[in-house]
Design an enzyme around this catalytic site. Sequence first.
Site, mmCIF file in Angstrom:
data_model
loop_
_atom_site.group_PDB
_atom_site.id
_atom_site.type_symbol
_atom_site.label_atom_id
_atom_site.label_comp_id
_atom_site.label_asym_id
_atom_site.label_seq_id
_atom_site.Cartn_x
_atom_site.Cartn_y
_atom_site.Cartn_z
ATOM 1 N N ARG A 1 12.782 -0.010 -0.580
ATOM 2 C CA ARG A 1 12.329 0.047 -1.975
ATOM 3 C C ARG A 1 13.492 -0.043 -2.959
ATOM 4 O O ARG A 1 13.337 -0.584 -4.057
ATOM 5 C CB ARG A 1 11.529 1.316 -2.220
ATOM 6 C CG ARG A 1 10.132 1.198 -1.626
ATOM 7 C CD ARG A 1 9.326 2.427 -1.890
ATOM 8 N NE ARG A 1 7.905 2.142 -1.646
ATOM 9 C CZ ARG A 1 6.957 3.073 -1.625
ATOM 10 N NH1 ARG A 1 7.280 4.336 -1.819
ATOM 11 N NH2 ARG A 1 5.705 2.751 -1.410
ATOM 12 N N LYS B 1 -8.976 4.286 8.675
ATOM 13 C CA LYS B 1 -10.251 4.671 8.058
ATOM 14 C C LYS B 1 -10.948 3.537 7.320
ATOM 15 O O LYS B 1 -10.317 2.834 6.523
ATOM 16 C CB LYS B 1 -10.006 5.782 7.036
ATOM 17 C CG LYS B 1 -9.611 7.104 7.620
ATOM 18 C CD LYS B 1 -9.502 8.049 6.462
ATOM 19 C CE LYS B 1 -9.112 9.446 6.839
ATOM 20 N NZ LYS B 1 -8.916 10.215 5.597
ATOM 21 N N GLY C 1 1.651 0.773 3.935
ATOM 22 C CA GLY C 1 2.861 1.398 4.454
ATOM 23 C C GLY C 1 3.041 1.191 5.954
ATOM 24 O O GLY C 1 4.128 0.839 6.426
ATOM 25 N N GLY D 1 -1.174 1.756 -1.856
ATOM 26 C CA GLY D 1 -2.339 2.118 -2.665
ATOM 27 C C GLY D 1 -2.529 1.179 -3.839
ATOM 28 O O GLY D 1 -3.643 0.727 -4.120
#
Length: 388
Positions: free
Chosen positions: A34, A194, A347, A370
């Site tokens: 990052r 999920k 991620g 996200g």
Amino acid sequence: MRTLDDLDVDGRRVLVRVDFNVPLKDGRVADDTRIRAALPTLNELRERGAALILVSHLGRPKDREPELSMKPVGERLCELLGAPVKQASGVVGDVVTHMAHELSPGELLLLENVRYEPGETQNDPTLVAGLAALADVYVNDAFGAAHRAHASTEGVAHRLPHAAGRLLEREVTTLNGILEDPAKPLVAVVGGAKVTDKVAVIDRFLEVADAILIGGAMCFPFFEAQGHEVGDSLCEEEGIEPARRALEKAAQTGARLELPTDLVLGDRFGADAQRRTLDGVDVPVGWMGLDVGAKTAERYAAEIAGAGTVFWNGPMGAFELEPFAAGTRAVAEAVAQAPGTTVVGGGDSAAALQQFGLADQVTHLSTGGGASLELLEGKRLPGVEALA
Ligand code: ADP
Ligand code: MG
């Protein structure tokens, strides 16, 4: 959205919101991806005669925990830039403002963890004013935090002339391009743990994609909805209804929603688990599906190879465990070799690409898990909206 092309920064102090929320280990930066991703913006601004005040959050501090200080980040940044980086011991206030005003063109000041200030997540006007007092201009390059309306990601944009940094600009342009004008066929590969994390993005892709390839533990709610046995597989209960609706929607829209047809099973979640393959998807009790099978991996790889555009989010299995990494590896290699545009978000998917040494072989590796999902879902990101 305004970009660096729309800003005059020569001789000015620029507050740059960066995403330096990096993993630390033993007081050092464990993965500097990052930080590297922000360098083009930082270098461009310095070359154009700006003095830079950098602000980021790091983790989720509750009470100014010293182990969440930006100090190791500043040290790594200094090494990567080959230039000194001054570090403030706070975020706002007289001392910090004085340090900011003393900067010469090309110099850098890194503020402390912005979440040491409770006003950050509350988008508090006092903190916003304190941040605005540091600089003449605001640049947001923190795509990974753009889905949050916080003081440093949203509030301050309303107080200073503003623009997107190069990283944020590229993230938004690339991700919007997938939805608006993708080279066809558009193939989405969606895996991970999920269904509920990703159902909104699957929903959107059912409208625009030619094929959606499902893998990971996420396939078990789909199998459950279809009446298969899932054995001891990780199967999110709340995901079953959304999976059923996605299957129904696919039947209506004509987008192909593809599920695995073979699996790799383990008798428990561990690298030394007993392992067997299953030609089919009815998992016996005492076993759990931990990877997609070889036939499925080959079929998915062929779809990826033939795609004009590929979006991949979420591993195909428990790739952290070597015996169950083959499906994710096959997809990662297919994405790396694909002739089309390839975009990867998430991620763990990024970690998988890195683990296989393929991170530099995709068109775009998103720095925001996200935020990239929310953008693709069609949500407005407050940090991006504020840059209009
Ligand atoms: P991303 O971060 O790329 O969005 P997720 O966080 O949704 O991905 O999912 C990654 C996690 O899902 C990994 O920790 C992986 O071990 C787990 N996972 C994937 N498939 C399985 C499976 N079949 N059984 C158990 N865990 C799985
Ligand atoms: Mg994850």
